[in-house]
Design a protein around this motif. Structure first.
Motif, short mmCIF file in Angstrom:
data_model
loop_
_atom_site.label_atom_id
_atom_site.label_comp_id
_atom_site.label_asym_id
_atom_site.label_seq_id
_atom_site.Cartn_x
_atom_site.Cartn_y
_atom_site.Cartn_z
N SER A 72 0.85 -1.26 0.12
CA SER A 72 0.02 0.12 -0.05
C SER A 72 0.89 1.20 0.02
O SER A 72 2.29 1.01 0.40
CB SER A 72 -0.84 -0.07 1.17
N GLN A 73 0.30 2.47 -0.09
CA GLN A 73 1.25 3.71 -0.21
C GLN A 73 1.59 3.73 1.23
O GLN A 73 2.73 4.27 1.61
CB GLN A 73 0.23 4.86 -0.55
N ARG A 74 0.85 3.54 2.13
CA ARG A 74 1.24 3.74 3.64
C ARG A 74 2.36 2.60 3.93
O ARG A 74 3.26 3.06 4.52
CB ARG A 74 -0.02 3.36 4.67
N GLN A 75 2.68 1.43 3.45
CA GLN A 75 3.44 0.55 3.62
C GLN A 75 4.73 0.99 3.01
O GLN A 75 5.80 0.97 3.78
CB GLN A 75 2.91 -0.79 3.35
N LEU A 76 4.69 1.47 1.88
CA LEU A 76 5.81 1.99 1.26
C LEU A 76 6.17 2.99 1.90
O LEU A 76 7.71 3.49 2.02
CB LEU A 76 5.45 2.30 -0.31
#
Length: 102
Positions: free
Chosen positions: A34-38
Motif C-alpha cells: 500500500s502507499q502507507r506501507q511503502l
C-alpha cells in the motif's frame, strides 16, 4: 543561480513526471504494498507523499534512491537510470542515448 534544469516545455515535463509516477506505482503494486506501507519502508513522514509522486507531483530525493530501490526490491542502478529518464531526460539522453530501456 541555476534554477530550472529542464529545457523541455512545461507540459512535457509534467507528462514525464506522470509517466515516472506510473512506473513507481507499478513497482509498488507488483510488491503488493500500500502507499502507507511503502512510505514506512522508505522513511517518508506522510504516505500522501507516495500519492503525490505516483501522480507526477514531485520526485524522489536523490539521497533516498537506495531506500526506494530496497523497498521495491529492485536493483538501484537500473532504478535510478529509469528515474533519470523521467526526472532529468536531457542528462539521461546524453549518458544513455534516446532508447526507452530502463
Amino acid at each position: 543561480m541555476y534554477a530550472h534544469h529542464q529545457r523541455l516545455a512545461s507540459e512535457e515535463v509534467q507528462e514525464l513526471r506522470r509517466e515516472g509516477g506510473r512506473y513507481l506505482k507499478e513497482l509498488r503494486e507488483a510488491r503488493g504494498l500500500s502507499q502507507r506501507q511503502l512510505a514506512n519502508l522508505v522513511g517518508a513522514e506522510y504516505y500522501t507523499f507516495i500519492s503525490q509522486l505516483e501522480t507526477g507531483r514531485g520526485r524522489i530525493p536523490p539521497d533516498r534512491y537506495g531506500a526506494w530501490a530496497q523497498a521495491l526490491h529492485v536493483e538501484v542502478r537500473p532504478f535510478v537510470k529509469t528515474l533519470m529518464r523521467f526526472y532529468d531526460p536531457l542528462t539521461h539522453e546524453i549518458l544513455f542515448g534516446t532508447g526507452t530501456e530502463g
